[in-house]
Motif scaffolding. Structure first.
Motif, PDB file in Angstrom:
ATOM      1  N   GLU A  73       0.828  -1.206   0.000  1.00  0.00           N
ATOM      2  CA  GLU A  73       0.000   0.000   0.000  1.00  0.00           C
ATOM      3  C   GLU A  73       0.866   1.261   0.000  1.00  0.00           C
ATOM      4  O   GLU A  73       0.564   2.218  -0.710  1.00  0.00           O
ATOM      5  CB  GLU A  73      -0.939  -0.007   1.207  1.00  0.00           C
ATOM      6  CG  GLU A  73      -2.056  -1.023   1.089  1.00  0.00           C
ATOM      7  CD  GLU A  73      -2.876  -1.153   2.361  1.00  0.00           C
ATOM      8  OE1 GLU A  73      -2.498  -0.542   3.402  1.00  0.00           O
ATOM      9  OE2 GLU A  73      -3.885  -1.865   2.327  1.00  0.00           O
ATOM     10  N   ASP A  74       1.948   1.257   0.779  1.00  0.00           N
ATOM     11  CA  ASP A  74       2.848   2.415   0.795  1.00  0.00           C
ATOM     12  C   ASP A  74       3.509   2.618  -0.565  1.00  0.00           C
ATOM     13  O   ASP A  74       3.649   3.752  -1.043  1.00  0.00           O
ATOM     14  CB  ASP A  74       3.929   2.239   1.872  1.00  0.00           C
ATOM     15  CG  ASP A  74       3.371   2.323   3.284  1.00  0.00           C
ATOM     16  OD1 ASP A  74       2.229   2.800   3.451  1.00  0.00           O
ATOM     17  OD2 ASP A  74       4.091   1.903   4.221  1.00  0.00           O
ATOM     18  N   THR A  75       3.910   1.521  -1.202  1.00  0.00           N
ATOM     19  CA  THR A  75       4.543   1.605  -2.520  1.00  0.00           C
ATOM     20  C   THR A  75       3.565   2.140  -3.558  1.00  0.00           C
ATOM     21  O   THR A  75       3.922   2.995  -4.378  1.00  0.00           O
ATOM     22  CB  THR A  75       5.069   0.221  -2.948  1.00  0.00           C
ATOM     23  OG1 THR A  75       5.999  -0.239  -1.963  1.00  0.00           O
ATOM     24  CG2 THR A  75       5.748   0.277  -4.297  1.00  0.00           C
ATOM     25  N   VAL A  76       2.336   1.655  -3.523  1.00  0.00           N
ATOM     26  CA  VAL A  76       1.321   2.133  -4.473  1.00  0.00           C
ATOM     27  C   VAL A  76       1.065   3.619  -4.253  1.00  0.00           C
ATOM     28  O   VAL A  76       0.979   4.391  -5.211  1.00  0.00           O
ATOM     29  CB  VAL A  76       0.019   1.307  -4.344  1.00  0.00           C
ATOM     30  CG1 VAL A  76      -1.130   1.974  -5.081  1.00  0.00           C
ATOM     31  CG2 VAL A  76       0.240  -0.108  -4.855  1.00  0.00           C
ATOM     32  N   ARG A  77       0.983   4.030  -3.002  1.00  0.00           N
ATOM     33  CA  ARG A  77       0.773   5.451  -2.696  1.00  0.00           C
ATOM     34  C   ARG A  77       1.926   6.298  -3.238  1.00  0.00           C
ATOM     35  O   ARG A  77       1.719   7.357  -3.834  1.00  0.00           O
ATOM     36  CB  ARG A  77       0.623   5.621  -1.177  1.00  0.00           C
ATOM     37  CG  ARG A  77      -0.229   6.777  -0.777  1.00  0.00           C
ATOM     38  CD  ARG A  77      -0.526   6.832   0.721  1.00  0.00           C
ATOM     39  NE  ARG A  77      -1.251   5.657   1.190  1.00  0.00           N
ATOM     40  CZ  ARG A  77      -0.761   4.788   2.091  1.00  0.00           C
ATOM     41  NH1 ARG A  77       0.416   4.965   2.637  1.00  0.00           N
ATOM     42  NH2 ARG A  77      -1.481   3.754   2.460  1.00  0.00           N
TER      43      ARG A  77
END
Length: 97
Positions: free
Chosen positions: A52-56
């Motif tokens: 999720e952090d990478t996608v953000r």
């Protein structure tokens, strides 16, 4: 009469075994299996958070890139009036297999 008595005894024995199994309830799960299961869920939670952090971060980077491309100085490059180049040079795009 002997065969009937034997089958009745077998049926009665089987019934008692099944009743005994039903009364013991569910089998206990070893504690190590529960710990392994909890550890697996913890690791999956960590992976999910990193994804999720990478996608953000990728979404933010994409917005920055789009902002740069749409900036006024790039508009001049794209709208310079140069003719568009046909990268296929008029070749047929259908494949003949």
């Amino acid at each position: 009469m002997g065969q009937s008595a034997a089958s009745l005894t077998l049926l009665l024995t089987l019934s008692l075994v099944l009743l005994g199994q039903a009364n013991t309830g569910p089998q206990a799960v070893p504690i190590t299996a529960c710990k392994n299961h909890a550890a697996l869920h913890s690791r999956l939670g960590d992976v999910e958070k990193r994804v999720e952090d990478t996608v953000r971060q990728l979404e933010a980077d994409m917005q920055d890139l789009l902002g740069v491309i749409e900036a006024p100085e790039w508009k001049l490059v794209f709208d310079a009036g140069d003719p568009t180049i046909d990268i296929l040079d008029g070749r047929d795009t259908s494949s003949s297999v």
